[in-house]
Design an enzyme around this catalytic site. Structure first.
Site, PDB file in Angstrom:
ATOM      1  N   ARG A  15      57.603  65.789 164.710  1.00 40.29           N
ATOM      2  CA  ARG A  15      58.213  64.550 164.584  1.00 40.29           C
ATOM      3  C   ARG A  15      57.716  64.100 165.773  1.00 40.29           C
ATOM      4  NH1 ARG A  15      63.096  69.042 165.147  1.00 40.29           N
ATOM      5  NH2 ARG A  15      61.191  70.479 165.780  1.00 40.29           N
ATOM      6  N   LYS A  75      60.061  68.987 170.996  1.00 42.98           N
ATOM      7  CA  LYS A  75      59.432  70.373 171.329  1.00 42.98           C
ATOM      8  C   LYS A  75      59.083  71.115 173.219  1.00 42.98           C
ATOM      9  CE  LYS A  75      60.446  73.037 168.782  1.00 42.98           C
ATOM     10  NZ  LYS A  75      61.504  73.903 168.451  1.00 42.98           N
ATOM     11  N   TYR A  94      63.742  69.751 173.859  1.00 41.24           N
ATOM     12  CA  TYR A  94      64.430  71.509 173.227  1.00 41.24           C
ATOM     13  C   TYR A  94      63.736  71.870 173.810  1.00 41.24           C
ATOM     14  CZ  TYR A  94      66.756  69.426 169.337  1.00 41.24           C
ATOM     15  OH  TYR A  94      67.830  68.632 168.341  1.00 41.24           O
ATOM     16  N   HIS A  96      64.613  75.922 174.825  1.00 42.38           N
ATOM     17  CA  HIS A  96      65.045  77.002 174.458  1.00 42.38           C
ATOM     18  C   HIS A  96      64.922  78.094 175.318  1.00 42.38           C
ATOM     19  CE1 HIS A  96      66.759  76.062 170.653  1.00 42.38           C
ATOM     20  NE2 HIS A  96      66.217  75.412 170.621  1.00 42.38           N
ATOM     21  N   GLU A 118      69.811  71.940 173.703  1.00 42.13           N
ATOM     22  CA  GLU A 118      70.087  72.258 173.199  1.00 42.13           C
ATOM     23  C   GLU A 118      71.514  72.983 174.037  1.00 42.13           C
ATOM     24  OE1 GLU A 118      67.016  74.577 175.124  1.00 42.13           O
ATOM     25  OE2 GLU A 118      67.063  72.854 173.778  1.00 42.13           O
ATOM     26  N   ASP A 270      63.485  80.119 167.389  1.00 44.84           N
ATOM     27  CA  ASP A 270      63.329  79.745 168.810  1.00 44.84           C
ATOM     28  C   ASP A 270      64.784  80.183 169.781  1.00 44.84           C
ATOM     29  OD1 ASP A 270      65.560  78.051 167.820  1.00 44.84           O
ATOM     30  OD2 ASP A 270      64.754  76.576 167.564  1.00 44.84           O
TER      31      ASP A 270
END
Length: 376
Positions: A15, A75, A94, A96, A118, A270
C-alpha cells in the site's frame, strides 16, 4: 506544511499512504508534497501520476524524512526508519504501540509526534480510520481462511460452502465489530454455517437482525468459546480493544479441542492477537502449524490487495491529514476531539493510556500535555 510520503518497506507491504488525488488536495490548500519514487507503484499509481498531481519526487526514503514536517504512512516505522525520524516530526500512520515495545521506546527517544490512525475516535466510539482496513481485513480473513482449508495448504480439505448433499464448513467468528461483521457476511455469502460471538447483547441483537439465516449469534464467554471452536473448521479472531492489547480468547491448551487441519486467522495479531499461539507473520510466509492447527497471522492483511486498500484508506485519512496540515497538529488536536484521541506519543511522553499500561510506562493526560505544548 511540507508533507512526505515514503515508500512502505515492511515485508510485502504494497500500500501507499496517499493517492495522486490526495496530493492534488494538499496542493490545492497550498502545501508541498514530496513522494518517494516508486512509492505508489505496487498500488497501481505511477510516479508520472504523482508528478502530474503536483508532487515532487525524491529518490530515497532518507530524503523524504529529511525534508518533511509531516510524514504520512500506512504501517508503523520499522527499525531501519527509526534513525531517520526527527524531533517534533509528525507521523500520521497505523502504530499499534501496544503490540511493540521497541517501537514505543524508539518513538519516545526520537521525541516524534505520533498520531495513530487506530485510536482516532468519534464521539460514538467508532474508529473512522480503522474501519476501512477492518472492512478489508474482515473480508480477506474468509478469503484466506477458505484457501488454507484446502488440503495442499495443510487444512482439512473442506470447501467452505459445501455442495448439494455435503454440509458446508463451520466458521466461528470471535468478535462482532467491523472485522467480525464483514467476516461473517463473507462466510455466509460463501454458504458456510457461521457462528459469531460477542460480549455485547445489543450488538448481537443488531447482528441477528441484519445477518442471513446461516449466521447464528452467541454470547461470548469462556464456555461458549470452547464449545464453538471444538466444532469449527475455520476460526476468525476479530477482537479489538482500541489502543490496547487484545485479550487471549483462545489459549494454547484450547488447541487440543480442535480437530487437525482447523484454520485460525487472527486479524487482531497486529494488536497482540486474541489467540495465544499466534505471532505476526508476513505475506511471504503467512502460516505456521502448532498441534496440527494451521495459524494464519499476517499483520498487514490489506497489503495483499493494495489498490483497493489504498483507495479505501485515503478516503478516510485525507480529511484528517488536511486538518493537521492546515492548522498544525497542536491546533488541530486541540480543536478536534477525534484527532486528539489519536495522539499516542509526543515530546517524549506517552499520551494514550492503553499504550502506557501495555508497557508499564508513565502516562500523561493528553489534555494537560496539549495545553503545555500549545502555550509553551
Amino acid at each position: 506544511m511540507i508533507i512526505g510520503v515514503p515508500k512502505e518497506i515492511k515485508n510485502n507491504e504494497n500500500r501507499v499512504a496517499l493517492t495522486p488525488a490526495g496530493v492534488a488536495e494538499f496542493k490545492k490548500h497550498g502545501h508541498l508534497v514530496y513522494v518517494q519514487k516508486s512509492a505508489g507503484e505496487n498500488s497501481g499509481f505511477s510516479d508520472e501520476a504523482y508528478a502530474k498531481a503536483g508532487a515532487e519526487l525524491l529518490p530515497t526514503i532518507e530524503a523524504v524524512y529529511e525534508i518533511a514536517e509531516m510524514i504520512i504512512k500506512v504501517k508503523e516505522p520499522i527499525a531501519s526508519e527509526y534513525p531517520l525520524i526527527k524531533k517534533d516530526q509528525l507521523l500520521f500512520t497505523y502504530f499499534h504501540f501496544a503490540s511493540s515495545e521497541p517501537l514505543t521506546y524508539a518513538m519516545i527517544e526520537r521525541e516524534a509526534v505520533c498520531l495513530a490512525y487506530e485510536t482516532v475516535e468519534k464521539s460514538d466510539r467508532s474508529l473512522p480510520l480503522l474501519v476501512p482496513m477492518s472492512e478489508v481485513a474482515g473480508r480477506m480473513a474468509i478469503q484466506e481462511g477458505a484457501k488454507y482449508l484446502e488440503k495442499p495448504m495443510k487444512g482439512k480439505g473442506i470447501l467452505l460452502g459445501g455442495v448439494p448433499g455435503v454440509p458446508p464448513a463451520k466458521v466461528v467468528v470471535l468478535g462482532g465489530g467491523i472485522v467480525g461483521t464483514q467476516a461473517a457476511k463473507m462466510a455466509a455469502g460463501f454458504g458456510a454455517q457461521v457462528t459469531i460471538l460477542d460480549v455485547s447483547l445489543p450488538r448481537l441483537r443488531y447482528l441477528s437482525d441484519v445477518m442471513p439465516a446461516n449466521v447464528t449469534t452467541v454470547m461470548s464467554n469462556h464456555y461458549n468459546v470452547m464449545d464453538a471452536i471444538s466444532q469449527a473448521d475455520l476460526v476468525i479472531g476479530a477482537v479489538l480493544i482500541p489502543g490496547a492489547k487484545a485479550p487471549h480468547l483462545i489459549t494454547r491448551d484450547m488447541l487440543k479441542l480442535m480437530s487437525p487441519g482447523t484454520v485460525l486467522v487472527d486479524v487482531a495479531v497486529d494488536q497482540g492477537g486474541c489467540i495465544e499461539t499466534c505471532s505476526p507473520t508476513t505475506h511471504e510466509n503467512p502460516t505456521f502449524i502448532i498441534d496440527d492447527i494451521v495459524h494464519y497471522c499476517v499483520a498487514n492483511m490489506p497489503g495483499a490487495v493494495p489498490y483497493t486498500s489504498t483507495l479505501a484508506l485515503t478516503n478516510a485519512t485525507l480529511p484528517y491529514a488536511l486538518q493537521l496540515a492546515n492548522k498544525g497538529w497542536k491546533k488541530a488536536c486541540t480543536e478536534n476531539e477525534e484527532l486528539k484521541k489519536g495522539l499516542n506519543v509526543a515530546n517524549g511522553k506517552i499520551l494514550y493510556k492503553g499504550v502506557a499500561e501495555a508497557w508499564n510506562l508513565p502516562f500523561e493526560d493528553v489534555e494537560t500535555a496539549l495545553k503545555d505544548l500549545v502555550y509553551a
